[in-house]
Design a protein around this motif. Structure first.
Motif, short mmCIF file in Angstrom:
data_model
loop_
_atom_site.label_atom_id
_atom_site.label_comp_id
_atom_site.label_asym_id
_atom_site.label_seq_id
_atom_site.Cartn_x
_atom_site.Cartn_y
_atom_site.Cartn_z
N UNK A 145 0.84 -1.19 0.00
CA UNK A 145 0.00 0.00 0.00
C UNK A 145 0.87 1.25 0.00
N UNK A 146 0.33 2.38 -0.44
CA UNK A 146 1.09 3.62 -0.30
C UNK A 146 1.52 3.80 1.15
N UNK A 147 2.77 4.13 1.35
CA UNK A 147 3.33 4.24 2.70
C UNK A 147 4.12 3.00 3.09
N UNK A 162 4.10 9.11 -10.46
CA UNK A 162 2.94 9.30 -9.60
C UNK A 162 1.68 9.62 -10.38
N UNK A 163 1.82 10.31 -11.51
CA UNK A 163 0.67 10.70 -12.32
C UNK A 163 0.57 9.88 -13.60
N UNK A 208 -6.16 9.03 -8.23
CA UNK A 208 -6.08 8.38 -9.54
C UNK A 208 -5.53 6.98 -9.35
N UNK A 209 -5.90 6.11 -10.27
CA UNK A 209 -5.29 4.80 -10.35
C UNK A 209 -5.25 4.40 -11.81
N UNK A 210 -4.25 3.64 -12.16
CA UNK A 210 -4.08 3.22 -13.55
C UNK A 210 -3.46 1.84 -13.55
N UNK A 211 -3.79 1.06 -14.56
CA UNK A 211 -3.19 -0.25 -14.63
C UNK A 211 -3.47 -1.00 -15.90
N UNK A 257 -0.99 -2.49 -11.27
CA UNK A 257 -1.71 -1.25 -10.98
C UNK A 257 -0.85 -0.29 -10.15
N UNK A 258 -1.09 0.99 -10.37
CA UNK A 258 -0.47 2.03 -9.56
C UNK A 258 -1.55 2.95 -9.01
N UNK A 259 -1.22 3.64 -7.93
CA UNK A 259 -2.18 4.49 -7.23
C UNK A 259 -1.57 5.85 -6.94
N UNK A 260 -2.35 6.90 -7.11
CA UNK A 260 -1.97 8.25 -6.71
C UNK A 260 -2.85 8.61 -5.54
N UNK A 261 -2.22 8.92 -4.39
CA UNK A 261 -3.03 9.11 -3.18
C UNK A 261 -3.39 10.56 -2.91
#
Length: 185
Positions: free
Chosen positions: A57-59, A100-101, A164-167, A180-184
């Motif tokens: 997870x992020x963090x 990140x974006x 945002x999330x993208x994958x 998948x990636x996540x922008x928090x």
């Protein structure tokens, strides 16, 4: 296409997927791949080859399962918001998850590293074989799946509550992979 093994898979996964990213594969058990993709997203299935996954997870905390996980509210119907893309485009999207974006221009030294990063992404996707299908939530693919995904617009059909999330979803006759990636913020 080059055959990959657990060593090249692990090396490639480590190179592209770090903190706050998700990469996992599960068995394809249904004609409709969407329930299998959901099982992978919610970590309800193990990698059929026993190879590693990347799910933090992020963090940096371990990826949580259940309703509080990033994919906790996803349903099979949500996959209707994905768009088919060719292998080349799927590889480019995997690379852009480094930013990140989810944009190539945000990746440090991208021009110098483009070939290496793309080769690593192709190795990951190679696991799924020549006949694999690829899907993404990058909205650019809705109109033109052959768009240069390194220079696409930054709009996405979100799957999570993150900003945002993208994958990419990779589907073969035997496996389903979620990357998948996540922008928090």
């Amino acid at each position: 296409m080059t055959q990959i093994d657990a060593t090249s898979w692990n090396r490639s996964l480590s190179a592209l997927f770090g903190e706050g990213m998700f990469a996992a594969v599960g068995e394809r058990r249904h004609d409709d791949w969407r329930p299998d993709a959901l099982d992978v997203m919610q970590l309800r299935t193990a990698d059929p080859r026993g190879w590693s996954k990347a799910a933090t997870a992020p963090g940096g905390a371990d990826y949580a399962t259940g309703p509080d996980s990033p994919f906790g509210a996803v349903t099979p119907e949500d996959f209707r918001r994905t768009f088919s893309v060719p292998r080349r485009s799927a590889a480019h999207i995997l690379v852009t998850l480094q930013d990140e974006w989810f944009q190539a221009e945000g990746i440090p030294d991208f021009d110098a590293r483009e070939a290496e990063l793309t080769s690593t992404a192709r190795t990951i996707l190679g696991r799924f074989g020549e006949d694999a299908l690829f899907f993404t939530n990058a909205a650019t693919a809705r109109e033109n799946p052959h768009t240069d995904m390194f220079r696409r617009e930054g709009a996405y059909e979100g799957f999570t509550s993150h900003a945002m999330d993208c994958g990419v979803i990779a589907v073969s006759a035997k496996e389903v992979g979620i990357f998948w990636g996540f922008t928090i913020d």
